[in-house]
Design a protein around this motif. Structure first.
Motif, mmCIF file in Angstrom:
data_model
loop_
_atom_site.group_PDB
_atom_site.id
_atom_site.type_symbol
_atom_site.label_atom_id
_atom_site.label_comp_id
_atom_site.label_asym_id
_atom_site.label_seq_id
_atom_site.Cartn_x
_atom_site.Cartn_y
_atom_site.Cartn_z
ATOM 1 N N LEU A 155 -12.535 8.389 42.613
ATOM 2 C CA LEU A 155 -11.378 7.512 42.780
ATOM 3 C C LEU A 155 -11.358 6.891 44.175
ATOM 4 O O LEU A 155 -11.097 5.689 44.337
ATOM 5 C CB LEU A 155 -10.102 8.313 42.521
ATOM 6 N N LEU A 156 -11.650 7.703 45.185
ATOM 7 C CA LEU A 156 -11.685 7.181 46.549
ATOM 8 C C LEU A 156 -12.792 6.134 46.714
ATOM 9 O O LEU A 156 -12.612 5.124 47.409
ATOM 10 C CB LEU A 156 -11.904 8.326 47.541
ATOM 11 N N LEU A 194 -17.343 10.559 50.105
ATOM 12 C CA LEU A 194 -18.569 11.326 50.328
ATOM 13 C C LEU A 194 -18.255 12.766 50.720
ATOM 14 O O LEU A 194 -18.968 13.698 50.317
ATOM 15 C CB LEU A 194 -19.423 10.658 51.403
ATOM 16 N N ARG A 195 -17.192 12.953 51.486
ATOM 17 C CA ARG A 195 -16.829 14.314 51.902
ATOM 18 C C ARG A 195 -16.472 15.173 50.690
ATOM 19 O O ARG A 195 -16.930 16.315 50.570
ATOM 20 C CB ARG A 195 -15.659 14.248 52.887
ATOM 21 N N HIS A 196 -15.694 14.608 49.773
ATOM 22 C CA HIS A 196 -15.323 15.374 48.577
ATOM 23 C C HIS A 196 -16.512 15.536 47.628
ATOM 24 O O HIS A 196 -16.630 16.574 46.951
ATOM 25 C CB HIS A 196 -14.143 14.707 47.869
ATOM 26 N N ASP A 217 -12.643 3.832 49.996
ATOM 27 C CA ASP A 217 -12.681 4.823 51.078
ATOM 28 C C ASP A 217 -13.948 5.651 50.934
ATOM 29 O O ASP A 217 -13.912 6.822 50.538
ATOM 30 C CB ASP A 217 -11.436 5.705 51.031
ATOM 31 N N ARG A 218 -15.079 5.068 51.270
ATOM 32 C CA ARG A 218 -16.379 5.689 51.018
ATOM 33 C C ARG A 218 -16.579 6.965 51.835
ATOM 34 O O ARG A 218 -17.135 7.944 51.333
ATOM 35 C CB ARG A 218 -17.499 4.692 51.311
ATOM 36 N N GLN A 219 -16.142 6.972 53.077
ATOM 37 C CA GLN A 219 -16.353 8.138 53.938
ATOM 38 C C GLN A 219 -15.648 9.378 53.379
ATOM 39 O O GLN A 219 -16.238 10.461 53.286
ATOM 40 C CB GLN A 219 -15.869 7.846 55.349
#
Length: 269
Positions: free
Chosen positions: A247-248, A258-260, A253-255
């Motif tokens: 969803l991000l 990627l974290r999730h 909100d790519r950064q």
């Protein structure tokens, strides 16, 4: 025989496309490829998908789920009905009961069971409850779980009876909301989730189900907030991290996505 496409699985089980893809990638099922390389699922795949989803939310380790369901896949018949079969979490392991028999899905080891019940036809996937004595609400909840597959309309009524007895019964609210979502009663499903969260406090499954609903309603910022709340409550909720990452990514909100996604990969690995 592989009779179900992804859209049919979404409609039948009430799972989002991203959750289905997560379960396939994690190795819980191995669908064949049909026209245009699309996934095609068998009835056994549907049983295992539902089991994998519920067992994941019951916090059974992903590796144990995969091992157990791989073994179980070979013993499941191709078509309905499955009489009285239950796949459930027994602590952090996967167990199966059929009639008066209970056994571990991964090893085939038989288990003693002092609480044998007659089950309705169909497959009911439930979480093991460790309390020695079921309350009235628990009994209604267990009955609704057994009715879900064959008689969803009756299951809705029985889940409501459980909540009438215990308005803070989070599993009954989660299942009731999911069935309402599947039936297209989206506004009512949202009310059920929000009322239960207000009574029970933050609950990972309620928050996750609410997030899936909000995502389907295209209320993406609210869905992100609900997914984030779900993984805050249960940091090892792999589906929550994956859905939130997708969803991000779609929201740009790519950064953070990627974290999730990294967190998700770490969990399923």
């Amino acid at each position: 025989m592989s009779d179900f496409g992804v859209r049919e699985v979404e409609r039948t089980l009430g799972l989002s496309r991203s959750v289905i893809q997560t379960l396939v990638r994690a190795g819980f099922v191995s669908p064949v490829r049909g026209p245009r390389n699309a996934y095609r699922f068998s009835f056994r795949d549907l049983v295992l998908l539902k089991a994998a989803r519920e067992l994941t939310l019951a916090q059974v380790p992903p590796r144990r789920i995969a091992q157990a369901l791989k073994r179980l896949r070979h013993s499941l018949p191709e078509h309905v009905p499955l009489s009285g079969l239950r796949i459930y979490a027994d602590g952090d392991r996967v167990a199966v009961s059929e009639g008066n028999r209970r056994w571990r899905a991964d090893s085939g080891q038989y288990l003693l069971d002092f609480d044998i019940r007659q089950h309705a036809e169909g497959v009911a996937v439930v979480s093991h409850r460790s309390t020695a004595r079921h309350t009235s609400a628990d009994r209604y909840f267990d009955e609704a779980c057994r009715l879900e597959n064959a008689y969803p309309g009756k299951a809705l009524k029985v889940y409501r009876q459980a909540l009438a007895i215990d308005p803070a019964h989070a599993p009954a609210a989660a299942n009731l909301g999911r069935l309402l979502h599947l039936e297209g009663a989206l506004d009512e499903a949202e009310r059920v989730y929000r009322a239960a969260i207000a009574r029970c406090g933050p609950d990972a499954l309620l928050l996750f189900n609410l997030a899936v609903l909000l995502e389907d309603l295209e209320r993406y910022k609210e869905a992100c907030a609900a997914y984030e709340a779900a993984v805050d409550v249960q940091p090892d909720l792999a589906d929550g991290h994956y859905n939130l990452a997708m969803l991000l990514e779609a929201m740009g909100d790519r950064q953070k996505a990627l974290r999730h996604l990294k967190h998700y990969r770490k969990l399923v690995r």
